[in-house]
Design a protein around this motif. Sequence first.
Motif, short mmCIF file in Angstrom:
data_model
loop_
_atom_site.label_atom_id
_atom_site.label_comp_id
_atom_site.label_asym_id
_atom_site.label_seq_id
_atom_site.Cartn_x
_atom_site.Cartn_y
_atom_site.Cartn_z
N SER A 178 44.46 30.71 79.11
CA SER A 178 45.01 29.37 79.36
C SER A 178 46.07 29.00 78.33
O SER A 178 47.09 28.39 78.65
N CYS A 179 45.83 29.38 77.08
CA CYS A 179 46.80 29.11 76.02
C CYS A 179 48.10 29.87 76.27
O CYS A 179 49.19 29.34 76.06
N PHE A 180 48.00 31.13 76.70
CA PHE A 180 49.18 31.97 76.87
C PHE A 180 49.88 31.77 78.22
O PHE A 180 51.02 32.24 78.38
N SER A 181 49.24 31.12 79.17
CA SER A 181 49.86 30.90 80.48
C SER A 181 51.21 30.21 80.35
O SER A 181 51.41 29.38 79.46
N ALA B 50 45.72 16.33 75.57
CA ALA B 50 44.61 16.93 76.29
C ALA B 50 43.61 17.50 75.31
O ALA B 50 43.89 17.67 74.12
N ALA B 51 42.42 17.81 75.82
CA ALA B 51 41.39 18.51 75.05
C ALA B 51 40.48 19.22 76.04
O ALA B 51 40.42 18.86 77.22
N TYR B 52 39.76 20.21 75.53
CA TYR B 52 38.92 21.06 76.38
C TYR B 52 37.55 21.21 75.73
O TYR B 52 37.44 21.33 74.51
N VAL B 53 36.51 21.21 76.57
CA VAL B 53 35.14 21.36 76.07
C VAL B 53 34.43 22.40 76.93
O VAL B 53 34.45 22.32 78.16
N GLN B 54 33.80 23.39 76.25
CA GLN B 54 33.07 24.44 76.95
C GLN B 54 31.61 24.41 76.51
O GLN B 54 31.32 24.41 75.31
N SER B 55 30.69 24.37 77.48
CA SER B 55 29.27 24.29 77.17
C SER B 55 28.44 24.75 78.36
O SER B 55 28.87 24.62 79.51
N ASN B 56 27.24 25.24 78.08
CA ASN B 56 26.28 25.53 79.15
C ASN B 56 25.52 24.30 79.57
O ASN B 56 24.83 24.31 80.59
N TYR C 145 36.74 24.57 82.09
CA TYR C 145 37.90 25.11 82.81
C TYR C 145 37.87 24.80 84.31
O TYR C 145 37.81 25.69 85.15
N PRO C 146 37.91 23.52 84.66
CA PRO C 146 37.89 23.17 86.09
C PRO C 146 39.22 23.50 86.76
O PRO C 146 40.23 23.75 86.09
#
Length: 481
Positions: free
Chosen positions: A274-277, A412-418, A439-440
Motif C-alpha cells: 500500500s505504501c509503494f502503490s 489518514a491513518a491505518y489500524v491492523q488488528s485481529n 485494509y478495507p
Amino acid sequence: MNIHDSFYIDGEWRKACSSQSTEVIDPATERPIARIALGNEEDVDRAVNAARNAFPAFSQWSREQRLALLERILVEYRARREELALRVSEEMGAPLGFALEWQVGIGEAHIARMIEVLKHYEFESSRGSTLVVKEPVGVVALITPWNWPLNQITCKVMPALAAGCTMVLKPSEIAPLDALVFAEILDSAGVPAGVFNLVNGTGVEVGEALSRHPQIDMVSFTGSTRAGVAVAKAGADTVKRIHQELGGKSANILLPDLTTEAGLERAVRQGVLSCFSNTGQSCNAPTRMLVPRQHYQEAVGYAVQAAAGVKVGPPKAADTTIGPLISALQFERVQSWIACGIEEGATVAIGGLGKPQGLDQGYYVKPTIFTDVTAGMRIAQEEIFGPVLVMIAYEDVEHAVALANDSPYGLAAYVQSNDLDTARGVARRLRAGTIAINYPAWDSSAPFGGYKRSGNGREYADFGLDEFLEIKGITGYASAH
C-alpha cells in the motif's frame, strides 16, 4: 509530438493568449511526448468571465437536468476509458493496468457515486416557518495535482456540476493530457458553454491568478501543504472559500495481537504494498509503519520480503508493479530524503540511493525501507512522496497512538488488528480525517480530507457536494402573515 496551444473556454477551444509553453515529459523515457501552452492572467480572465456569465442560467437548472447531464458524462467517460488510461500512463509513468483499473476506475466511480447522491440529496428543508435552502456557491476554481489526476478532477468537477456551480479547472502542467481528454468528454456530453472551462499553467501564474481573482467565489485545491498555504493567502483579500486537501504522513499501526501465526505477515506485506502503490506518490499512503517492539524484527523480515517482490519497470511491461516517479525534480527530492535518512542514522533494510539495476533511463527509484527509525527523525515527520517506508517500534498501545498523532499532518491513518473492537477504539483516538481498519476496500462514499496541516473540508459523495453549496435561511417563508 502533439502540440496543445489552446484552452477550453466558453464551450470551445481558444488559442492561448500567452506565448509561454512547456513540454510534457514521459517519466519512463525522459523524452517529451507533448507540448502545452501555459496560460497567463488574460487567459484566466477569459475563463472566469465565461464561467461568471454562465452561472445565472446554470445555477437554476433543475435536479433532473443536472442528473441527465451527469449521466451523459458517465457514458462518454466510459467510452474513452482506454484512451484516458494511456494518457495517464504516458504522462505520469503509471503501469498501464494500474492506470486503467485505478487511475481511470476511481474517476468513473466518483461520477457514478455523484449521480446516486444527486438523486436523493436534500437541497431544501423546513424548520418551523423557516425554509433552509442549499444553493451553489458560485464560480469555483479547481486546482488539481499530477499524482491522481482523474481522481481529483472528477471528485471536484462532479459535485460542482451537481451543485449548479460553474468552474475553471487548472490541472497540473506536469500531467495535463488526461484533463484535455476530460474536457472533450464534457463537451461531448453537452455541458453548456461557460459552465466548465480549462486553463493549463503553472501554480505561480495561473493558480495565483485564480486564487486572488475577485470573481472566483471558491477555490478547491489539492496539492502540497506549501502550495495550499499560498492559495489561502492569495484568496484571503477577497474572503473566498478555500477548500484544501494537502499532504500527509500517515501512520499504520500494527496492534500487538497480530502475532506471527495470526496475521503479522499479512499485515506487514499489505502495508508495504500500500505504501509503494502508485510509486509512493499518494498523499494518504501508509508511510509510517508502527510495530510492537516484541514483533519488530519479525516484521522487518516480512517487510523486506514484500519489498523484494515489488517489480519496478516500464509502465507497459506486464510484470511491472510500480513505474517511475513523475519527474526529474521528484526523483531528486526522493533521493535527497533517502540520503537524509541515512545521515540521520536510520538503517536501510532494502533499497537506498540510486536507480534499480538495469533502469538507467527514466525516473526510477529503488523501493526503500528504513528501520531503526525514531519519531524525531525528519524521514518520520516529513512527506517524502516516493516508495519509502519507515518502520518505528513502539512499547504499548498508548505509545503507538501517541506516535501516530505526533505529526503535523492528519490526512489518514491505518489500524491492523485481529480484534475489531480494539481496532475501533484505537481508530477513534487518531487525529486524522480517514481511518482504515484492516485494509478495507476503497469506498467512494466515505469522506476524504484531513486534520491539521493536511487541509480542511471534505471530498467524495455527499460530503464533496456539501462543499460547493451555500446555506440560505428564509425566515417567515411558511408564515401566513
